[in-house]
Each structure stands twice: as structure tokens, then as C-alpha cells.
Design a protein around this motif. Structure first.
Motif, PDB file in Angstrom:
ATOM      1  N   LYS A 155       9.718  -9.685  13.255  1.00  0.00           N
ATOM      2  CA  LYS A 155       9.846  -8.570  12.316  1.00  0.00           C
ATOM      3  C   LYS A 155       9.139  -8.964  11.029  1.00  0.00           C
ATOM      4  N   VAL A 156       8.199  -8.137  10.583  1.00  0.00           N
ATOM      5  CA  VAL A 156       7.407  -8.411   9.387  1.00  0.00           C
ATOM      6  C   VAL A 156       7.824  -7.441   8.286  1.00  0.00           C
ATOM      7  N   ASP A 157       8.376  -7.968   7.193  1.00  0.00           N
ATOM      8  CA  ASP A 157       8.843  -7.155   6.073  1.00  0.00           C
ATOM      9  C   ASP A 157       9.832  -6.094   6.541  1.00  0.00           C
ATOM     10  N   LYS A 158      10.012  -5.023   5.761  1.00  0.00           N
ATOM     11  CA  LYS A 158      10.965  -3.967   6.097  1.00  0.00           C
ATOM     12  C   LYS A 158      10.304  -2.933   7.008  1.00  0.00           C
ATOM     13  N   ASP A 159      11.118  -2.278   7.814  1.00  0.00           N
ATOM     14  CA  ASP A 159      10.587  -1.208   8.666  1.00  0.00           C
ATOM     15  C   ASP A 159       9.886  -0.136   7.840  1.00  0.00           C
TER      16      ASP A 159
ATOM     17  N   LEU B 291       1.023 -13.834  13.686  1.00  0.00           N
ATOM     18  CA  LEU B 291       0.305 -15.024  14.173  1.00  0.00           C
ATOM     19  C   LEU B 291       0.618 -16.246  13.324  1.00  0.00           C
ATOM     20  N   ARG B 292       0.554 -16.078  12.011  1.00  0.00           N
ATOM     21  CA  ARG B 292       0.833 -17.199  11.110  1.00  0.00           C
ATOM     22  C   ARG B 292       2.241 -17.740  11.347  1.00  0.00           C
ATOM     23  N   ALA B 293       3.196 -16.818  11.527  1.00  0.00           N
ATOM     24  CA  ALA B 293       4.577 -17.238  11.748  1.00  0.00           C
ATOM     25  C   ALA B 293       4.740 -17.943  13.092  1.00  0.00           C
TER      26      ALA B 293
ATOM     27  N   ILE C 283       5.033 -15.658   4.391  1.00  0.00           N
ATOM     28  CA  ILE C 283       3.629 -15.790   4.772  1.00  0.00           C
ATOM     29  C   ILE C 283       2.766 -15.178   3.679  1.00  0.00           C
ATOM     30  N   SER C 284       1.830 -15.954   3.159  1.00  0.00           N
ATOM     31  CA  SER C 284       0.936 -15.446   2.112  1.00  0.00           C
ATOM     32  C   SER C 284      -0.180 -14.622   2.744  1.00  0.00           C
ATOM     33  N   TRP C 285      -0.422 -13.468   2.161  1.00  0.00           N
ATOM     34  CA  TRP C 285      -1.557 -12.664   2.614  1.00  0.00           C
ATOM     35  C   TRP C 285      -2.854 -13.343   2.167  1.00  0.00           C
ATOM     36  N   PRO C 286      -3.915 -13.224   2.949  1.00  0.00           N
ATOM     37  CA  PRO C 286      -5.199 -13.806   2.524  1.00  0.00           C
ATOM     38  C   PRO C 286      -5.691 -13.124   1.265  1.00  0.00           C
ATOM     39  N   SER C 287      -6.316 -13.889   0.399  1.00  0.00           N
ATOM     40  CA  SER C 287      -6.699 -13.358  -0.910  1.00  0.00           C
ATOM     41  C   SER C 287      -8.082 -12.730  -0.919  1.00  0.00           C
ATOM     42  N   GLU C 288      -8.863 -12.933   0.107  1.00  0.00           N
ATOM     43  CA  GLU C 288     -10.251 -12.479   0.094  1.00  0.00           C
ATOM     44  C   GLU C 288     -10.377 -11.002   0.454  1.00  0.00           C
ATOM     45  N   ASP C 289     -10.635 -10.173  -0.514  1.00  0.00           N
ATOM     46  CA  ASP C 289     -11.088  -8.810  -0.264  1.00  0.00           C
ATOM     47  C   ASP C 289     -10.246  -8.084   0.801  1.00  0.00           C
ATOM     48  N   THR C 290      -8.932  -8.197   0.735  1.00  0.00           N
ATOM     49  CA  THR C 290      -8.100  -7.568   1.755  1.00  0.00           C
ATOM     50  C   THR C 290      -7.280  -6.409   1.233  1.00  0.00           C
TER      51      THR C 290
ATOM     52  N   GLN D 281      -1.537  -8.211  -1.457  1.00  0.00           N
ATOM     53  CA  GLN D 281      -1.123  -9.162  -2.477  1.00  0.00           C
ATOM     54  C   GLN D 281       0.267  -9.691  -2.157  1.00  0.00           C
ATOM     55  N   GLY D 282       0.561 -10.892  -2.708  1.00  0.00           N
ATOM     56  CA  GLY D 282       1.899 -11.449  -2.557  1.00  0.00           C
ATOM     57  C   GLY D 282       2.132 -12.029  -1.178  1.00  0.00           C
ATOM     58  N   ASN D 283       3.399 -11.972  -0.729  1.00  0.00           N
ATOM     59  CA  ASN D 283       3.801 -12.582   0.537  1.00  0.00           C
ATOM     60  C   ASN D 283       4.415 -11.551   1.465  1.00  0.00           C
ATOM     61  N   ALA D 284       4.383 -11.882   2.749  1.00  0.00           N
ATOM     62  CA  ALA D 284       5.109 -11.111   3.754  1.00  0.00           C
ATOM     63  C   ALA D 284       6.296 -11.951   4.219  1.00  0.00           C
ATOM     64  N   THR D 285       7.443 -11.324   4.409  1.00  0.00           N
ATOM     65  CA  THR D 285       8.617 -12.016   4.946  1.00  0.00           C
ATOM     66  C   THR D 285       8.673 -11.751   6.446  1.00  0.00           C
TER      67      THR D 285
END
Length: 615
Positions: free
Chosen positions: A69-73, A188-190, A219-226, A229-233
């Protein structure tokens, strides 16, 4: 996406005639996903390389399912996770929309059993040789310099699904959406971090089972041109766990409800959405939205790009802030469904369609002018409200004059249960009551001294048929003063115009047909002007009415559905020379049922926000 590269690979696609069923990747390529940046493609491939090197297939079998589960529904389209279960098969990774879908694929190698592919699809990653790649994927990897972990580790990402009729024996393929890829990256990162932590269960031989595991990761989101911002839980569980909370039986009183009402309907949304720019309908389950604010619906990347250049780049951050208030604006505790996608469907689900005052919440009785609905059979309050006895306000006054601040207080005061839907209609009289007894100081003082307050109530529509609900104002005033509400607007029917109704000893209503700026001079001077669900920016006739309000120099209060409506209204008020002295704030007596609007995900409630001038 880099558009010059897209054009180059588009020519490649034409040259080689790629399409579904031709080759391992079936013509899919991340480069062909609209609104996906080069930086994010690189981040995905880098993560896939790390996962390959960690070799989860050494320990995990197809029977080892992991819940993710990634962040809130509510952060995802249709307020649901794109996928919820991961399965590792033959140096590939499959993500499913349910555990049942994953169980259906259990033991399947590759795509041998076509009938096992879920109708709603699965997202898969298959690793293979470079020679197995389609030309468009091979060219993308080399041109962008994407990271590859080894000679057999060239990944291909696609969504596979089985149509209802697969007589030709082949499934269908498509590229994942941007939102699905955002979820996929975090998952994937998790997985890369979690799978080494699985420990063999006691007493189980051969590594066939692991101990239960639940881990929450940032999990930190990639910073390059995406654009992220911030993190995903990310929450990973072994085995998958049902995250749905058990339904709480409705308690007898709203004030006692402690469960968190997420205000979502049980059934999957099937109501089409609409592109905010061109108005084209988009299926609800495939409606793309702005990846930054998640508020605005589009039909295509072309419309999204055009809208960004024209207006959205100015409002995107504001919309993002408004979306972050979703949970704050939900009114907790009601035990009926608090999302309305289609008014008739909602009324049917509540057993209220075509009954009593509820007939004004849909268009099925639009042949009757406002104020002239045929009377409910029998005429009693039970017939008018069309709900069980005890679920509508008692037809009796209170002894004391009270200032109310929430639905919980009101329901407790009147002894209403949490499953009573009457708040939808009572939002109008109680919003007016809140204004005159709490927000507007002059009228509050007058009522406390036992005087009559004159209200100019502008633009009534359904309210003209809801006078039985407005009687509640008189009952709540108790031993204080009284109200004379003058309902003024072009929708007042000729049959009512000029008439006056004594709703009860504390409330009388006069009906005036016409525009306010044309009728105001002939009316008694108001103590307060009120316009509910005003939509000031949507109707040109408001300009003249605001000029009258400015000349009268009396307090005026407005409600509107959503914060963008209020932003536009403030601009209009200031252009007229009116100063906002009561700032935009959430109306405590807004409707508890959120309306789903076709082209936006912004919180939208009847009488949702209130603001005032000259206060």
C-alpha cells in the motif's frame, strides 16, 4: 517526455509495425507514456537494476504473495490503490489489483494460461535478453543511457489484461499510466528493501513459508524532473492483509460516533469524468489528472499541456493546497454514504427518490417550478421528510435560544440518529441560522434583545419548496427574537410572488419575484443580506445586486460549493468595492455529502464555505 525523442521513436514504430502480440513487449514502451519525464524513466530503470541484483527469486516463490500500500487510498485515482499485491514469477514481477487475481495466476509461468489473466489487468516487469526487446525499447535504453544490471536483465514494463472474449488466444497489452508508474516506483523501492528481511517460519522446512511481516517505509521520490516532492509512505505485509476496516454499526447519536467516516460509496464508480479543457467524457477508471495537484481531470496529455500553459500553472499550487484539506472538510460520524456521484442514484440508495422534499435534489421534477411541487401525500411532517419517525426534527420549539457550532451539537439537541440524512436539506436553514446567530454580530444582538431581524435572502430555488425545513429556524430561536426572511429572485414563481407565509410564530417568509437590484428599493431595509450557494462568478446579474449591497452598507454573507468558487467570488467583490471582513472559512453546516464533479476532484459541498462583507 522529450518530444524530439518521441518523434524519433514514433518513426521507429511505424517502420517496424509494432503492435499488441508482436514480441515480448507487445509494442509498449515507457517513452510512449504521455507526461512521463526522462528523469523518472531513469529512476525506474535504476530501481529495476537494484532489484535484479538483490535477486529476490532466490528465496521467494510464486506462492509468496506480498501486500503493498503506497500512501493513502485518496491519493490515487478513484480513491483506490492501483495495485495491492506483488508476486515474483520466473525472474519477473507481477502486481495485481487483488489477492484473488494473484491466486488465479498461482503457478502460471509466463502467460501460458490465458484464462488466468485478470479482466482488470496486472502490471508486470519481465527481464530478458537485449535481443528480445522491441526496437523502440532498445533505442530508448541506449539513447537515454538507462541502467541495466546484466546481460539477461533488460526489463520491459507493461499492463496485461484479458478481454472478456479472447477467442484469438492472446491477451491485450497497454502502457501503464503515469499514476500507475508512480505507485510502481515506490513499490519497487520498498520490495528491494523488504524481501531480505523475511524470516523462515519455525517448523517449516524448505523455505516454503516465512514469518508474518509488516513494515512501513519512507520512500523518497526521485528529484529529477518528475513533478514529485517529499516522501511516499509504503506499507508492505507478508502475507497480504485486508486493509479495509470493518463496517461500524450506526450508533444512535451522531455525537457519539467515533469511527472515521471516509465518505466513500461501496460500489466502484462508473460515472464518466470530463476533461476540464475540452469537455470530452473520460471513463472514470481511466481519467488522467494533473500529477501535481491531483485535482484537475483531462482527456489527454495534449489538453493537459495546453491547460497548463493557459491557466493551470498559476493555480496548480493553490489547488494542491485545497486537495490537502479533503480529510479536514469531511464531516465525520454520519453513517450513510457521503459521496454523491449522481443525485438520482444516491436518493434511490437511500429510499428517498421521488419523495417529499427530496424531489428537489434531482431533476426528475423539473417540470414543476420552484415552490410549486405537488404537496406530499397526507401533508404530515413524516410525509414531507419521507424518513422514519425519529429521524426528522420534532415539530416542537425549544425553550432556550442556542448558538450551535456543528452538526453533532444539532443532532444531539434534536435527538436525531447518525443515519438520518436530513442534514442535506437542513444545511440551508441551519446555514442561515448560523449566520444570524453567530457570524453576524448586529443580528445576533438584535435576536438576544427579542427583536425581529429582516433578512434579504437572494436567489432561492429549492428553498422555495423546503419551508417545512426552514421552520426549524423558528424552533431553534427559542425565547429570543424572530426572523422575517424575504426570499428574492427570478425563480420565485408568479403564483407565490407578493405573498407572505407565517411558517411558525418565530419565522415568516415573504416572496419577491425579480432581480434584487430591481426590487430592493421597494423593500424594507435589511439587517443582513444572505445568498447561499451563490456562485457569484457564474451569473452576470450579481454585479447589480452587489452594487445594491454596497450602497446599503449592511452585512452580507455568501456560501459557495468549493474554494476556487470563493477565490473568484472574492475578486468579484473587491472589483465592486466591497471589502471582505469575514474571511472564507468552512461552513460548519455544510452538507455532509460531497458532490463528485465531472472535471475536478476538488472537495465540493453544498454550502461548503462561507464569507462575508461589511460585517
Amino acid at each position: 517526455m522529450d518530444w524530439h525523442l518521441k518523434e524519433v521513436f514514433g518513426l521507429f514504430q511505424q517502420q517496424f509495425g509494432l503492435g499488441p502480440g508482436n514480441g515480448p513487449s507487445s509494442g509498449t514502451s515507457l517513452l510512449k507514456v504521455d507526461a512521463l519525464s526522462t528523469g523518472f524513466i531513469k529512476a525506474i530503470f535504476g530501481t529495476l537494476a537494484v532489484l535484479w541484483r538483490s535477486n529476490p527469486w532466490k528465496r521467494l516463490k510464486p506462492s509468496h504473495l506480498l501486500g503493498i500500500k503506497v500512501d493513502k487510498d485518496s491519493d490515487w485515482p478513484d480513491a483506490r490503490q492501483p495495485f495491492v499485491v506483488a508476486q515474483l514469477i520466473d525472474h519477473g514481477i507481477y502486481f495485481f489489483r487483488s489477492e484473488a487475481d494473484a491466486q488465479g495466476m498461482m503457478g502460471i509461468h509466463g502467460l501460458g494460461n490465458m484464462k488466468s489473466i485478470p479482466l482488470k489487468g496486472l502490471l508486470r516487469v519481465t527481464y530478458g535478453l537485449e535481443a528480445e526487446l522491441s526496437p523502440v525499447n532498445r533505442k530508448m535504453i541506449k539513447t537515454l543511457g538507462l541502467e541495466i544490471a546484466g546481460a539477461k536483465a533488460y526489463p520491459v514494463i507493461d499492463v496485461v489484461y484479458s478481454p472478456k472474449d479472447i477467442a484469438d488466444g492472446f491477451p491485450s497489452f497497454r502502457n501503464p499510466t503515469v499514476e500507475e508508474l508512480h505507485w510502481f516506483y515506490a513499490a519497487l523501492r520498498a520490495l528491494t528493501q523488504i524481501h531480505p528481511l523475511l524470516q523462515q517460519a519455525d517448523g517449516v522446512q524448505g523455505g516454503a513459508m516465512f514469518k508474518d511481516l509488516t513494515k512501513n517505509l519512507e520512500i523518497s521520490w526521485p528529484s529529477e524532473d518528475t513533478g514529485l516532492q517529499g516522501n511516499a509512505t509504503v506499507r508492505v505485509t507478508f502475507p497480504p492483509k485486508d486493509e479495509h476496516e470493518e463496517q461500524v454499526n450506526p450508533p444512535p447519536k451522531l455525537a457519539e460516533v467515533v469511527s472515521e467516516n471516509r465518505n466513500t460509496a461501496e460500489s466502484e464508480s462508473k460515472v464518466p469524468r470530463q476533461c476540464t479543457l475540452c469537455g470530452i467524457e473520460v471513463p472514470a477508471d481511466r481519467a488522467p489528472r494533473c500529477s501535481r495537484c491531483k485535482a484537475v481531470i483531462y482527456c489527454s496529455h495534449a489538453c493537459q499541456k495546453k491547460h497548463w500553459k493557459e491557466t493551470h500553472k498559476v493555480s496548480c499550487e493553490l489547488y494542491k493546497a485545497m486537495m490537502e484539506r479533503e480529510e479536514e472538510l469531511e464531516i465525520k460520524g454520519f453513517s450513510f454514504v457521503c459521496v454523491m456521484e449522481h443525485s438520482c442514484n444516491w436518493l434511490e440508495s437511500m429510499g428517498l427518490h421521488g419523495k417529499g422534499m427530496w424531489r428537489r435534489l434531482c431533476t426528475c421534477f423539473k417540470q414543476y417550478p420552484f415552490g410549486l411541487l405537488p404537496p406530499a401525500e397526507g401533508g404530515s411532517m413524516a410525509r414531507v421528510w419521507a424518513v422514519e419517525h425519529g429521524k426528522y426534527p420534532p415539530d416542537s420549539p425549544l425553550q432556550e435560544y442556542l448558538v450551535l457550532s456543528s452538526w453533532a451539537e444539532y443532532y444531539e439537541l434534536r435527538g436525531l440518529p447518525a443515519d438520518s440524512p436530513v442534514a442535506l436539506i437542513l444545511s440551508f436553514p441551519l446555514s442561515l441560522y448560523s449566520i444570524v446567530t453567530s457570524l453576524c454580530v448586529p443580528t445576533k444582538t438584535m435576536l438576544s434583545k427579542g427583536r425581529e431581524v429582516i433578512v434579504h435572502y437572494l436567489g432561492p430555488e429549492g428553498e422555495l419548496d423546503w419551508l417545512p425545513a426552514f421552520s426549524e429556524i423558528g424552533y431553534l430561536l427559542g425565547g429570543s427574537g424572530s426572523l422575517h426572511v424575504m426570499m428574492i429572485g427570478p425563480e420565485v414563481p408568479i403564483a407565490l410572488a407578493g405573498g407572505m407565509t407565517a411558517v411558525n410564530p418565530k419565522l415568516r417568509v415573504t416572496f419577491v419575484r425579480g432581480l434584487y437590484q430591481e426590487e430592493a428599493n421597494a423593500l424594507p431595509t435589511p439587517n443582513v443580506v444572505v445568498a447561499l450557494n451563490s456562485q457569484l462568478e457564474a451569473h452576470g446579474s450579481w454585479t447589480g445586486a452587489l452594487e445594491v449591497i454596497k450602497a446599503q452598507a449592511v452585512p452580507a454573507f455568501f456560501t459557495d460549493y468549493a474554494e476556487p468558487c470563493c477565490v473568484n467570488a472574492k475578486q468579484m467583490l473587491r472589483a465592486t468595492g466591497l471589502q471582505i471582513t469575514h474571511p472564507v472559512s468552512a461552513n460548519p453546516f455544510r452538507s455532509p455529502v460531497r458532490n463528485q464533479i465531472a472535471d475536478t476532484n476538488l472537495p465540493w459541498y453544498s454550502n461548503g464555505f462561507v464569507f462575508g462583507v461589511n460585517t
